[in-house]
Write a protein that holds these residues in place. Structure first.
Motif, mmCIF file in Angstrom:
data_model
loop_
_atom_site.group_PDB
_atom_site.id
_atom_site.type_symbol
_atom_site.label_atom_id
_atom_site.label_comp_id
_atom_site.label_asym_id
_atom_site.label_seq_id
_atom_site.Cartn_x
_atom_site.Cartn_y
_atom_site.Cartn_z
ATOM 1 N N ARG A 505 51.319 41.243 36.738
ATOM 2 C CA ARG A 505 50.145 41.770 37.267
ATOM 3 C C ARG A 505 49.423 42.223 36.054
ATOM 4 O O ARG A 505 48.072 42.165 36.166
ATOM 5 N N ARG A 506 49.754 43.004 35.133
ATOM 6 C CA ARG A 506 49.027 43.729 33.949
ATOM 7 C C ARG A 506 48.357 42.678 33.207
ATOM 8 O O ARG A 506 47.233 42.746 33.012
ATOM 9 N N ALA A 507 49.174 41.510 32.896
ATOM 10 C CA ALA A 507 48.444 40.532 32.053
ATOM 11 C C ALA A 507 47.300 39.855 32.858
ATOM 12 O O ALA A 507 46.285 39.392 32.266
ATOM 13 N N MET A 508 47.391 39.697 34.185
ATOM 14 C CA MET A 508 46.325 39.115 34.916
ATOM 15 C C MET A 508 45.091 40.059 35.031
ATOM 16 O O MET A 508 43.977 39.809 35.030
ATOM 17 N N THR A 509 45.452 41.262 35.290
ATOM 18 C CA THR A 509 44.508 42.353 35.377
ATOM 19 C C THR A 509 43.505 42.472 34.125
ATOM 20 O O THR A 509 42.520 42.535 33.932
ATOM 21 N N VAL A 510 44.524 42.663 32.803
ATOM 22 C CA VAL A 510 43.654 42.859 31.723
ATOM 23 C C VAL A 510 43.188 41.525 31.049
ATOM 24 O O VAL A 510 42.055 41.568 30.550
ATOM 25 N N ASN A 511 43.724 40.404 31.221
ATOM 26 C CA ASN A 511 43.333 39.334 30.463
ATOM 27 C C ASN A 511 42.390 38.465 31.343
ATOM 28 O O ASN A 511 41.548 37.804 30.806
ATOM 29 N N VAL A 512 42.327 38.546 32.830
ATOM 30 C CA VAL A 512 41.498 37.689 33.416
ATOM 31 C C VAL A 512 40.688 38.763 34.389
ATOM 32 O O VAL A 512 39.503 38.593 34.129
ATOM 33 N N GLU A 513 41.165 39.563 35.125
ATOM 34 C CA GLU A 513 40.356 40.310 35.922
ATOM 35 C C GLU A 513 39.107 41.223 35.273
ATOM 36 O O GLU A 513 38.101 41.203 35.635
ATOM 37 N N ALA A 514 39.556 42.142 34.117
ATOM 38 C CA ALA A 514 38.736 42.767 33.267
ATOM 39 C C ALA A 514 37.523 42.127 32.719
ATOM 40 O O ALA A 514 36.471 42.338 32.583
ATOM 41 N N SER A 515 37.963 40.586 32.407
ATOM 42 C CA SER A 515 37.033 39.872 31.736
ATOM 43 C C SER A 515 35.847 39.586 32.925
ATOM 44 O O SER A 515 34.672 39.416 32.617
ATOM 45 N N LEU A 516 36.283 39.355 34.058
ATOM 46 C CA LEU A 516 35.579 38.948 35.291
ATOM 47 C C LEU A 516 34.585 40.263 35.534
ATOM 48 O O LEU A 516 33.450 39.946 35.821
#
Ligand code: ZN
Length: 656
Positions: A505-516
């Motif tokens: 979740r952390r990887a998805m949040t920081v690497n994808v969601e934050a960029s979105l």
């Protein structure tokens, strides 16, 4: 106004120019006397030439030097006798005058002497100080300014009517000074321009300046016109899109991108909401010295088209003169007063915009004080026009040369406190962009201390934090042109069979969601970029070539990659480009300590050196390599490329 003179401080300045440097700096310290290269000082010295003969040399402030920071090298030595003779000529064009001054310098490599050099030469005193003091301008620009000046100073000063700086002014003063000067004379007031003081030594001349300006301040105080402030005003919430729209309109009008700095401090906002703002702001600048940087008038409200039309009308009123000067119409405002935004300054760089704001800060004082004396009166329009299209100013503009690649543009870099992000901030700054750095690490705020950098501590996974950061960025620089999505994290290696939910979740949040979150929030502003918005996504070699144990990282970077590709599809219609860089093996980042590097190299049975260069080209890839490509992707080289994915990895065998 008090004298700042200190004998102890003065003693630290040695040599024949020491006292001149010291008291010039004292003047420069007080912004109500001189601003940004304004004002000038001189001293007349006797020196021996190569033949052992005594010569009189006038050391006068050189162009490009600021009084506050001037050094001995900032004074241009000119042959005093020759320059003094020039004042007696019937006529001399200003370009010719500049040439005469430049060819009568006595030191190779000296800066160009001030255009007010002849004025210094004709004054029969060793030390001469000249400022554009706010208090004196307030009085000159009030009703019956000349009468007031004579009343305040009596025979202490020679009074000169307004004449544009240059040969004509110097020649006039050369004739007029001896007529008016008497035993009590300690200075000279140039109406609507500034004030001179002089003396036998540095301290006398400096303290006479302080005395003359203090007398002007006392006059203002006695008329209830010293402490003036605009009506109190509370700021409205930041209107990001409106500031960016205004910036776009001004850039379109100017023909190049501009940095736009909005200032809604109580003083600026109060002035923008002043009930008489239309009357008092539309008459012209406080001193001719400010004309070039601020243009004659601020724009009122946000209607650039209306402003351009009124400016064109101004220009047409001077059509004959304009044709004669072969000048170009430049209708782009340098500043705007808007009841909601406050004061807005435009510049080709953040520094230029800051200078415009500082000049106007003092202009507000001068205007309000003159108003309190009975009514602000600016310089006549024809005089303003003369300066704006003065040969010497036009020559300066031509000499300015080509602006840097990203001049007037703004780049936002996420994760900019270290590694690739920091290198990106440097690469964009180097190319002339103003840079906004975002990072969770508070070190981001002090990463650079320069007017074209803004660092904001920000958790990119928080929508509101990102919105607040964008507000601050747009308020400071006016908009966004380029976005580098670099922030990301690399979770520790875990096989899928034992992959922790949290790590995923952390990887998805920081690497994808934050960029979105950043892309979505930035889009409305980015699409207003004068040259079209550009996005660079820092991807990873793991997208085309994932590694075992890096499921969370590889999957998140792959998702980010798809996000970038969809953005390229969706945003192309607005002229926006979205490209991705896939770096690999960039080891000069905080992630890679010497120990980690050694352990990894050992695991592959390689030395650290071999490990670093374990690619087809056997080359080491640095943060700077990635950053330089990111910057180039925003430049003209990639103007026709979007949706591309470019590796920076020295070549990966499996991917060729
Ligand atoms: Zn001046």
């Amino acid at each position: 106004m008090n004298s700042l003179w200190s004998d102890a401080e003065a003693a630290q300045f040695s040599g024949p120019l020491g006292p001149r440097v010291y008291s010039s700096r004292l003047l420069g310290r007080d912004k109500s006397l001189v601003l940004h290269g304004g004002g000038n000082t001189s001293v007349k010295l006797r020196e021996q030439n190569a033949f052992g003969e005594d010569e009189e040399v006038l050391y006068v402030k050189g162009s490009g030097w600021d009084l506050e920071t001037i050094e001995p090298a900032g004074f241009a030595p000119v042959a005093l006798g020759y320059v003094r003779r020039l004042a007696g000529l019937e006529r001399l064009s200003d370009p010719r005058m500049v040439n005469e001054l430049a060819t009568h310098l006595l030191r190779a490599g000296a800066p160009a002497p001030s255009v007010e050099t002849i004025l210094h030469a004709i004054l029969p005193h060793r030390y001469v100080d000249h400022t554009h003091a706010d208090a004196v301008l307030s009085i000159c620009n009030a009703p019956q300014g000349e009468r007031r000046v004579r009343e305040i100073y009596g025979d202490r000063v020679v009074v000169i009517p307004y004449i544009m700086a240059g040969f004509d002014l110097a020649a006039y003063c050369a004739r007029e000074f001896p007529k008016q000067a008497g035993p009590n004379t300690i200075g000279m007031v140039l109406l609507s321009h500034g004030v001179f003081s002089f003396g036998a030594d540095a301290r006398e001349s400096y303290e006479r300046m302080i005395r003359l300006v203090s007398m002007a301040e006392e006059h203002l105080a006695s008329k209830g016109a010293w402490r003036v402030s605009p009506p109190a005003a509370a700021p409205s919430p930041v209107k990001r899109d409106e500031i960016a729209r205004l910036r776009r309109a001004i850039a379109d009008c100017a023909g190049f991108p501009v940095v736009l700095a909005a200032n809604d401090s109580p003083k600026f906002l109060g002035f923008a909401r002043h009930p008489e703002v239309a009357r008092i702001s539309q008459r012209g600048p406080a001193t001719p010295d400010h004309v070039i940087r601020t243009k004659p008038l601020p724009m009122l409200g946000r209607d650039v088209t209306a402003f351009a039309a009124s400016y064109r009308a101004y220009f047409e009123r001077h059509a004959a003169r304009a044709a004669e000067k072969k000048t170009m119409l430049d209708p782009a405002p340098r500043m705007a007063l808007d009841p909601e935004l406050g004061f807005v300054a435009a510049g080709r760089t953040a520094k230029d915009a800051a200078i415009v704001a500082e000049l106007y800060d003092h202009t507000i004082d001068v205007i309000l004080r003159a108003e309190a004396l009975g009514g602000w009166q600016a310089l006549e329009e024809r005089h303003i026009f003369d300066i704006e299209y003065w040969d010497l100013e036009q020559a300066k503009l031509k000499k300015a040369g080509t602006p840097p690649a990203f001049g007037g543009e703004v780049a936002l870099v996420t994760g900019a406190a270290s590694g690739i992000g920091k290198a990106c901030a440097e690469a964009f700054l180097k190319r002339g962009a103003a840079v906004v750095g975002l990072d969770r690490n508070p070190a981001i705020e002090k990463l650079f201390t320069r007017p074209d950098y803004l660092g904001i501590t920000c958790d990119l996974t928080e929508v509101r934090a990102v919105e607040t950061a964008l507000d601050a960025a747009v308020k400071r620089f006016g908009g966004l042109d380029m976005l580098v999505l670099n922030a990301g994290m690399f979770p520790s290696s875990q096989p899928i069979a034992s992959l922790a939910d949290d790590a995923w979740r952390r990887a998805m949040t920081v690497n994808v969601e934050a960029s979105l979150i950043v892309m979505r929030a930035a889009h409305p502003v980015l699409r207003l970029a004068p040259r079209g918005g550009r996005v660079v996504v820092i991807g990873s070699k793991n997208v085309p070539a994932p590694g075992p144990g890096a499921a969370a990282y590889s999957a998140s970077k792959a998702a980010l990659n798809q996000l970038a590709r969809v953005a390229a599809l969706e945003w192309a219609k607005d002229g926006m480009r979205v490209n991705t860089i896939h770096p690999n093996a960039v080891y000069d980042t905080a992630l890679w300590t010497d120990e980690v590097l050694a352990a990894r190299a050992k695991a592959y049975n390689l030395t650290v050196e071999q490990y670093k260069r374990n690619n087809l080209l056997k080359t080491e890839v640095s943060s700077r390599d990635v950053a330089e490509l990111a910057a180039e992707m925003c430049g003209p080289l990639f103007a026709k490329t979007t949706g591309a994915q470019v590796p920076v990895d020295g070549g990966t065998e499996k991917l060729v």
